[in-house]
Design a protein around this motif. Sequence first.
Motif, PDB file in Angstrom:
ATOM      1  N   ILE A 220      -8.355  -2.666   0.256  1.00 46.88           N
ATOM      2  CA  ILE A 220      -7.769  -2.297  -1.037  1.00 46.88           C
ATOM      3  C   ILE A 220      -6.252  -2.284  -0.895  1.00 46.88           C
ATOM      4  O   ILE A 220      -5.704  -1.607  -0.017  1.00 46.88           O
ATOM      5  CB  ILE A 220      -8.248  -0.914  -1.503  1.00 46.88           C
ATOM      6  CG1 ILE A 220      -9.762  -0.901  -1.686  1.00 46.88           C
ATOM      7  CG2 ILE A 220      -7.534  -0.514  -2.805  1.00 46.88           C
ATOM      8  CD1 ILE A 220     -10.324   0.484  -1.978  1.00 46.88           C
TER       9      ILE A 220
ATOM     10  N   HIS B   1      -5.157  -2.975  -8.909  1.00 49.04           N
ATOM     11  CA  HIS B   1      -5.354  -3.135  -7.467  1.00 49.04           C
ATOM     12  C   HIS B   1      -6.074  -4.452  -7.174  1.00 49.04           C
ATOM     13  O   HIS B   1      -6.679  -5.051  -8.055  1.00 49.04           O
ATOM     14  CB  HIS B   1      -6.154  -1.955  -6.900  1.00 49.04           C
ATOM     15  CG  HIS B   1      -5.351  -0.705  -6.803  1.00 49.04           C
ATOM     16  ND1 HIS B   1      -5.132   0.129  -7.876  1.00 49.04           N
ATOM     17  CD2 HIS B   1      -4.701  -0.162  -5.757  1.00 49.04           C
ATOM     18  CE1 HIS B   1      -4.379   1.139  -7.504  1.00 49.04           C
ATOM     19  NE2 HIS B   1      -4.099   0.994  -6.219  1.00 49.04           N
TER      20      HIS B   1
ATOM     21  N   VAL C 235       0.886  -1.157   0.000  1.00 46.13           N
ATOM     22  CA  VAL C 235       0.000   0.000   0.000  1.00 46.13           C
ATOM     23  C   VAL C 235       0.924   1.207   0.000  1.00 46.13           C
ATOM     24  O   VAL C 235       1.816   1.304   0.858  1.00 46.13           O
ATOM     25  CB  VAL C 235      -0.917   0.027   1.243  1.00 46.13           C
ATOM     26  CG1 VAL C 235      -1.727   1.309   1.295  1.00 46.13           C
ATOM     27  CG2 VAL C 235      -1.823  -1.190   1.275  1.00 46.13           C
TER      28      VAL C 235
ATOM     29  N   THR D 172      -7.771   4.035  -7.363  1.00 48.21           N
ATOM     30  CA  THR D 172      -7.785   2.628  -7.759  1.00 48.21           C
ATOM     31  C   THR D 172      -7.794   2.448  -9.271  1.00 48.21           C
ATOM     32  O   THR D 172      -8.232   3.316 -10.018  1.00 48.21           O
ATOM     33  CB  THR D 172      -9.012   1.919  -7.164  1.00 48.21           C
ATOM     34  OG1 THR D 172     -10.184   2.630  -7.542  1.00 48.21           O
ATOM     35  CG2 THR D 172      -8.914   1.839  -5.651  1.00 48.21           C
TER      36      THR D 172
ATOM     37  N   ASP E 174     -10.210   1.457   2.366  1.00 46.57           N
ATOM     38  CA  ASP E 174      -9.077   2.030   1.644  1.00 46.57           C
ATOM     39  C   ASP E 174      -7.933   2.130   2.651  1.00 46.57           C
ATOM     40  O   ASP E 174      -7.929   3.021   3.501  1.00 46.57           O
ATOM     41  CB  ASP E 174      -9.461   3.405   1.092  1.00 46.57           C
ATOM     42  CG  ASP E 174      -8.354   4.074   0.321  1.00 46.57           C
ATOM     43  OD1 ASP E 174      -7.175   3.679   0.470  1.00 46.57           O
ATOM     44  OD2 ASP E 174      -8.661   5.020  -0.427  1.00 46.57           O
TER      45      ASP E 174
ATOM     46  N   TRP F  41      -9.653  -6.354  -8.465  1.00 47.49           N
ATOM     47  CA  TRP F  41     -10.360  -5.104  -8.202  1.00 47.49           C
ATOM     48  C   TRP F  41     -11.681  -5.067  -8.972  1.00 47.49           C
ATOM     49  O   TRP F  41     -11.758  -5.486 -10.122  1.00 47.49           O
ATOM     50  CB  TRP F  41      -9.518  -3.902  -8.612  1.00 47.49           C
ATOM     51  CG  TRP F  41     -10.317  -2.639  -8.565  1.00 47.49           C
ATOM     52  CD1 TRP F  41     -10.776  -1.910  -9.612  1.00 47.49           C
ATOM     53  CD2 TRP F  41     -10.813  -1.997  -7.396  1.00 47.49           C
ATOM     54  NE1 TRP F  41     -11.511  -0.848  -9.173  1.00 47.49           N
ATOM     55  CE2 TRP F  41     -11.565  -0.871  -7.811  1.00 47.49           C
ATOM     56  CE3 TRP F  41     -10.707  -2.249  -6.029  1.00 47.49           C
ATOM     57  CZ2 TRP F  41     -12.185  -0.009  -6.921  1.00 47.49           C
ATOM     58  CZ3 TRP F  41     -11.331  -1.394  -5.135  1.00 47.49           C
ATOM     59  CH2 TRP F  41     -12.053  -0.290  -5.589  1.00 47.49           C
TER      60      TRP F  41
ATOM     61  N   GLU G 109      -2.367  -2.446  -3.358  1.00 49.63           N
ATOM     62  CA  GLU G 109      -1.796  -2.260  -4.699  1.00 49.63           C
ATOM     63  C   GLU G 109      -1.420  -3.587  -5.322  1.00 49.63           C
ATOM     64  O   GLU G 109      -1.788  -3.873  -6.455  1.00 49.63           O
ATOM     65  CB  GLU G 109      -0.574  -1.348  -4.618  1.00 49.63           C
ATOM     66  CG  GLU G 109      -0.932   0.081  -4.304  1.00 49.63           C
ATOM     67  CD  GLU G 109       0.277   0.936  -3.978  1.00 49.63           C
ATOM     68  OE1 GLU G 109       1.426   0.442  -4.047  1.00 49.63           O
ATOM     69  OE2 GLU G 109       0.057   2.102  -3.637  1.00 49.63           O
ATOM     70  N   THR G 110      -0.663  -4.372  -4.593  1.00 49.26           N
ATOM     71  CA  THR G 110      -0.229  -5.678  -5.087  1.00 49.26           C
ATOM     72  C   THR G 110      -0.161  -6.651  -3.925  1.00 49.26           C
ATOM     73  O   THR G 110       0.093  -6.257  -2.798  1.00 49.26           O
ATOM     74  CB  THR G 110       1.178  -5.616  -5.729  1.00 49.26           C
ATOM     75  OG1 THR G 110       2.110  -5.170  -4.746  1.00 49.26           O
ATOM     76  CG2 THR G 110       1.222  -4.718  -6.927  1.00 49.26           C
TER      77      THR G 110
ATOM     78  N   THR H 201      -6.736   6.264  -2.089  1.00 51.68           N
ATOM     79  CA  THR H 201      -6.125   5.475  -3.156  1.00 51.68           C
ATOM     80  C   THR H 201      -6.879   5.714  -4.463  1.00 51.68           C
ATOM     81  O   THR H 201      -8.102   5.629  -4.493  1.00 51.68           O
ATOM     82  CB  THR H 201      -6.173   3.972  -2.805  1.00 51.68           C
ATOM     83  OG1 THR H 201      -5.497   3.778  -1.568  1.00 51.68           O
ATOM     84  CG2 THR H 201      -5.544   3.125  -3.890  1.00 51.68           C
TER      85      THR H 201
END
Length: 146
Positions: free
Chosen positions: A87, A72, A10, A68, A56, A28, A89-90, A66
């Motif tokens: 949520i 995501h 994140v 998105t 988030d 996502w 990122e990876t 974020t």
Amino acid sequence: MTRELITFEVSRQLFGLDIAAIREIRAWSPVARFPGAPPYIAGMSNLRGSILPIVDLGARLGWGTTQTSERHAIIVVQMGALMAGLIVETVSDLVNLAEESLQPPPSLAVAEMTSFIDGLAPVGDRMLLVLNLAQLVGRDWLRSED
């Protein structure tokens, strides 16, 4: 004793959560905003007929909302019958972390934010922040599974 953690990013920071708390990892998908929700609640999502609040993490940690995109992911976490989506990122790796390698958060940090962190540990050349899920999401808004 070791802890088995899923790691994820994140805001380019590496985090970890105990694998036992993770129900699934989803691609996502857009969420429906909910009036009156705290600013860190991105909205609600449909999880096979159940309404799931989506947190988030960037906003919850005070790093801003974020933005998105399809890259995501949502990590669905469960504490007892209570569930929420986070949520991220990876999603990175599964890590086995020796309990003794976990260091407490520094005392110079804001107490409200450090309550979200169980501890920090070096993983390779990066610092891993292990999240305290109960403190991070809180039980006041989590939805029971139907």
